[in-house]
Design a protein around this motif. Structure first.
Motif, PDB file in Angstrom:
ATOM      1  N   ILE A   1      58.658  32.808  48.677  1.00  0.00           N
ATOM      2  CA  ILE A   1      57.794  32.269  47.637  1.00  0.00           C
ATOM      3  C   ILE A   1      57.015  33.403  46.982  1.00  0.00           C
ATOM      4  CG2 ILE A   1      55.927  31.763  49.284  1.00  0.00           C
ATOM      5  CD1 ILE A   1      55.124  29.427  47.401  1.00  0.00           C
ATOM      6  N   VAL A   2      56.879  33.323  45.664  1.00  0.00           N
ATOM      7  CA  VAL A   2      56.020  34.243  44.929  1.00  0.00           C
ATOM      8  C   VAL A   2      55.085  33.415  44.058  1.00  0.00           C
ATOM      9  CG1 VAL A   2      57.635  36.179  44.917  1.00  0.00           C
ATOM     10  CG2 VAL A   2      57.719  34.503  43.063  1.00  0.00           C
ATOM     11  N   GLU A   3      53.882  33.924  43.866  1.00  0.00           N
ATOM     12  CA  GLU A   3      52.925  33.318  42.940  1.00  0.00           C
ATOM     13  C   GLU A   3      52.397  34.428  42.053  1.00  0.00           C
ATOM     14  OE1 GLU A   3      48.626  30.963  42.875  1.00  0.00           O
ATOM     15  OE2 GLU A   3      49.830  30.974  44.714  1.00  0.00           O
ATOM     16  N   TRP A   4      52.660  34.322  40.753  1.00  0.00           N
ATOM     17  CA  TRP A   4      52.342  35.387  39.810  1.00  0.00           C
ATOM     18  C   TRP A   4      51.350  34.923  38.765  1.00  0.00           C
ATOM     19  CZ3 TRP A   4      58.285  36.048  39.163  1.00  0.00           C
ATOM     20  CH2 TRP A   4      58.790  36.845  40.213  1.00  0.00           C
ATOM     21  N   ASN A   5      50.462  35.816  38.398  1.00  0.00           N
ATOM     22  CA  ASN A   5      49.574  35.621  37.257  1.00  0.00           C
ATOM     23  C   ASN A   5      50.081  36.559  36.162  1.00  0.00           C
ATOM     24  OD1 ASN A   5      47.377  35.639  35.390  1.00  0.00           O
ATOM     25  ND2 ASN A   5      45.998  34.992  37.023  1.00  0.00           N
ATOM     26  N   VAL A   6      50.620  35.976  35.092  1.00  0.00           N
ATOM     27  CA  VAL A   6      51.372  36.733  34.093  1.00  0.00           C
ATOM     28  C   VAL A   6      50.605  36.808  32.781  1.00  0.00           C
ATOM     29  CG1 VAL A   6      53.566  36.918  32.845  1.00  0.00           C
ATOM     30  CG2 VAL A   6      53.521  35.943  35.160  1.00  0.00           C
ATOM     31  N   ALA A   7      50.633  37.983  32.169  1.00  0.00           N
ATOM     32  CA  ALA A   7      50.122  38.160  30.812  1.00  0.00           C
ATOM     33  C   ALA A   7      51.209  38.828  29.981  1.00  0.00           C
ATOM     34  CB  ALA A   7      48.853  39.006  30.811  1.00  0.00           C
TER      35      ALA A   7
ATOM     36  N   ARG B   1      49.959  37.075  43.912  1.00  0.00           N
ATOM     37  CA  ARG B   1      49.122  36.590  45.006  1.00  0.00           C
ATOM     38  C   ARG B   1      49.869  36.842  46.317  1.00  0.00           C
ATOM     39  NH1 ARG B   1      46.206  30.687  45.689  1.00  0.00           N
ATOM     40  NH2 ARG B   1      44.195  31.512  46.360  1.00  0.00           N
ATOM     41  N   PRO B   2      49.198  37.436  47.309  1.00  0.00           N
ATOM     42  CA  PRO B   2      49.915  37.943  48.484  1.00  0.00           C
ATOM     43  C   PRO B   2      50.205  36.891  49.556  1.00  0.00           C
ATOM     44  CG  PRO B   2      47.611  38.550  48.630  1.00  0.00           C
ATOM     45  CD  PRO B   2      47.776  37.831  47.323  1.00  0.00           C
ATOM     46  N   TRP B   3      51.169  36.038  49.319  1.00  0.00           N
ATOM     47  CA  TRP B   3      51.607  35.113  50.364  1.00  0.00           C
ATOM     48  C   TRP B   3      52.489  35.865  51.352  1.00  0.00           C
ATOM     49  CZ3 TRP B   3      49.077  30.873  50.980  1.00  0.00           C
ATOM     50  CH2 TRP B   3      48.488  30.222  49.890  1.00  0.00           C
ATOM     51  N   GLU B   4      52.091  35.838  52.621  1.00  0.00           N
ATOM     52  CA  GLU B   4      52.789  36.581  53.668  1.00  0.00           C
ATOM     53  C   GLU B   4      53.379  35.615  54.696  1.00  0.00           C
ATOM     54  OE1 GLU B   4      49.669  38.956  55.215  1.00  0.00           O
ATOM     55  OE2 GLU B   4      49.598  40.314  53.484  1.00  0.00           O
ATOM     56  N   ARG B   5      54.577  35.898  55.123  1.00  0.00           N
ATOM     57  CA  ARG B   5      55.240  35.034  56.096  1.00  0.00           C
ATOM     58  C   ARG B   5      54.484  35.045  57.431  1.00  0.00           C
ATOM     59  NH1 ARG B   5      60.115  33.086  55.519  1.00  0.00           N
ATOM     60  NH2 ARG B   5      60.634  34.691  53.988  1.00  0.00           N
TER      61      ARG B   5
ATOM     62  N   VAL C   1      63.993  37.860  42.703  1.00  0.00           N
ATOM     63  CA  VAL C   1      63.657  39.025  41.895  1.00  0.00           C
ATOM     64  C   VAL C   1      62.240  39.483  42.237  1.00  0.00           C
ATOM     65  CG1 VAL C   1      65.163  38.417  39.963  1.00  0.00           C
ATOM     66  CG2 VAL C   1      62.791  37.622  39.958  1.00  0.00           C
ATOM     67  N   SER C   2      62.004  40.761  42.097  1.00  0.00           N
ATOM     68  CA  SER C   2      60.656  41.300  42.238  1.00  0.00           C
ATOM     69  C   SER C   2      59.894  41.026  40.957  1.00  0.00           C
ATOM     70  CB  SER C   2      60.711  42.806  42.504  1.00  0.00           C
ATOM     71  OG  SER C   2      61.204  43.485  41.361  1.00  0.00           O
ATOM     72  N   MET C   3      58.585  41.203  40.991  1.00  0.00           N
ATOM     73  CA  MET C   3      57.818  40.941  39.773  1.00  0.00           C
ATOM     74  C   MET C   3      58.074  42.010  38.720  1.00  0.00           C
ATOM     75  SD  MET C   3      53.883  41.675  40.789  1.00  0.00           S
ATOM     76  CE  MET C   3      53.266  43.323  41.053  1.00  0.00           C
TER      77      MET C   3
ATOM     78  N   GLY D   1      47.366  36.644  52.084  1.00  0.00           N
ATOM     79  CA  GLY D   1      46.860  37.966  52.405  1.00  0.00           C
ATOM     80  C   GLY D   1      45.692  38.347  51.510  1.00  0.00           C
ATOM     81  N   VAL D   2      45.412  39.628  51.437  1.00  0.00           N
ATOM     82  CA  VAL D   2      44.240  40.109  50.701  1.00  0.00           C
ATOM     83  C   VAL D   2      44.627  41.013  49.536  1.00  0.00           C
ATOM     84  CG1 VAL D   2      42.065  41.361  50.856  1.00  0.00           C
ATOM     85  CG2 VAL D   2      42.814  39.930  52.780  1.00  0.00           C
ATOM     86  N   GLU D   3      45.268  42.146  49.840  1.00  0.00           N
ATOM     87  CA  GLU D   3      45.571  43.098  48.782  1.00  0.00           C
ATOM     88  C   GLU D   3      46.625  42.539  47.826  1.00  0.00           C
ATOM     89  OE1 GLU D   3      48.137  43.957  52.341  1.00  0.00           O
ATOM     90  OE2 GLU D   3      45.974  43.787  52.003  1.00  0.00           O
ATOM     91  N   LYS D   4      46.578  42.997  46.568  1.00  0.00           N
ATOM     92  CA  LYS D   4      47.468  42.474  45.529  1.00  0.00           C
ATOM     93  C   LYS D   4      48.435  43.551  45.032  1.00  0.00           C
ATOM     94  CE  LYS D   4      44.432  38.878  43.645  1.00  0.00           C
ATOM     95  NZ  LYS D   4      43.751  38.375  42.419  1.00  0.00           N
ATOM     96  N   HIS D   5      49.647  43.112  44.787  1.00  0.00           N
ATOM     97  CA  HIS D   5      50.677  43.920  44.144  1.00  0.00           C
ATOM     98  C   HIS D   5      50.601  43.629  42.645  1.00  0.00           C
ATOM     99  CE1 HIS D   5      55.308  44.825  43.917  1.00  0.00           C
ATOM    100  NE2 HIS D   5      54.588  45.705  43.246  1.00  0.00           N
ATOM    101  N   VAL D   6      50.504  44.680  41.830  1.00  0.00           N
ATOM    102  CA  VAL D   6      50.350  44.506  40.386  1.00  0.00           C
ATOM    103  C   VAL D   6      51.355  45.395  39.657  1.00  0.00           C
ATOM    104  CG1 VAL D   6      47.927  43.824  40.468  1.00  0.00           C
ATOM    105  CG2 VAL D   6      48.516  46.244  40.346  1.00  0.00           C
ATOM    106  N   THR D   7      51.673  45.011  38.413  1.00  0.00           N
ATOM    107  CA  THR D   7      52.561  45.841  37.604  1.00  0.00           C
ATOM    108  C   THR D   7      52.259  45.660  36.137  1.00  0.00           C
ATOM    109  OG1 THR D   7      54.870  46.536  37.317  1.00  0.00           O
ATOM    110  CG2 THR D   7      54.450  44.176  37.282  1.00  0.00           C
ATOM    111  N   GLU D   8      52.546  46.684  35.361  1.00  0.00           N
ATOM    112  CA  GLU D   8      52.523  46.613  33.901  1.00  0.00           C
ATOM    113  C   GLU D   8      53.812  47.235  33.388  1.00  0.00           C
ATOM    114  OE1 GLU D   8      49.140  47.481  30.777  1.00  0.00           O
ATOM    115  OE2 GLU D   8      50.309  49.326  31.108  1.00  0.00           O
TER     116      GLU D   8
END
Length: 272
Positions: A33-39, A109-113, A79-81, A128-135
């Motif tokens: 599962i992935v949860e993304w906040n997209v702009a 959002r860091p959902w961890e198994r 797919v990765s973000m 989880g806590v820390e976030k993975h981000v990309t531009e």
């Protein structure tokens, strides 16, 4: 040029929240599962919409939002973000002739198994806590720029840290020490070497693995070997040792009230 004024505009949609679940059998690793906040922000040739009442070249921001949902559903394979951001960027720059560039920013959002009785759960996750981000910036030509990062990565060690022989004057109260607790929150950004969409590897999840590799490098450098650790003479030194392993930019602020230490460490070609 509009009435002797130069005009370059961009528009888009922010805070588009989307989740995607890929349901694999337990033998294949379980659900993902992935949860993304997209702009999404696009640069387009729609000058008449600014200078008159002609909106015929505008891609509505509502359409941009809906596209995020549709493209997520179309991703039948994991797919990765970063890959998803490239998919969105290529869509907007190829479908619409007037769009010359698309910038896609995603925070995951860091959902961890979860692990139950020592085994990874097939469909159970914890936050989880820390976030993975990309531009990701994609141009109509296919040229691109991919920057990824980690935010909110909190690290602490109870010894093997000091700070001494710094500037002393009448404003200084801080004593020299070779024994202190150090806690920090890391924000790190790194740039991938791909300059065109054709250069992106086809191997699934390569970006996600690089993210995990970076987290490991940060932690290993900060803590040192598990039995003896590693001494840090300053946050600046630890920052540099972290950054030179992989990244272009690393920022390490401590919690409130805090000092802020920043540095940029660059390489001509990054291995990541």
């Amino acid at each position: 040029m509009a009435d002797r004024l130069e005009l370059q505009g961009r528009h888009g949609k922010s805070r588009v929240r989307v989740s995607r679940v890929w349901r694999r059998p337990a033998a294949a690793g379980g659900h993902v599962i992935v949860e993304w906040n997209v702009a999404v922000s696009v640069v387009s040739d729609c000058l008449p919409s600014y200078t008159s009442d002609d909106n015929s070249a505008i891609v509505a921001t509502d359409s941009i939002k809906n596209t995020v949902y549709v493209k997520a559903k179309e991703c039948t394979e994991i797919v990765s973000m970063e890959e998803f951001a490239v998919i969105l960027g290529r869509h907007f720059t190829s479908l619409y002739p007037q769009v010359s560039e698309a910038t896609v920013t995603i925070a995951e959002r860091p959902w961890e198994r979860v692990v139950v009785d020592g085994k990874p759960h097939s469909h159970g996750f914890k936050l989880g806590v820390e976030k993975h981000v990309t531009e990701v910036i994609v141009k109509k030509s296919g040229n691109l720029l991919i920057n990824s990062g980690i935010q909110g990565y909190s690290l602490l060690k109870t010894t093997q840290s000091g700070f001494e022989k710094f500037v002393r004057d009448r404003y200084t109260l801080l004593p020299d020490t070779r024994e202190r607790i150090v806690a920090t929150e890391v924000t790190a950004w790194w740039r991938y070497p791909f300059e065109h969409v054709s250069q992106i590897p086809s191997k699934s999840f390569c970006f996600t693995q690089r993210y995990q590799d970076v987290k490991k490098v940060l932690a290993d450098t900060f803590f040192g070997p598990p039995d003896v650790g590693v001494y840090s003479p300053s946050v600046q030194n630890t920052l540099y040792l972290m950054a030179k392993e992989f990244a272009d930019d690393v920022y390490l602020p401590t919690d409130e009230p805090h000092g802020t230490i920043e540095a940029t460490v660059s390489r001509p070609k990054s291995k990541l």
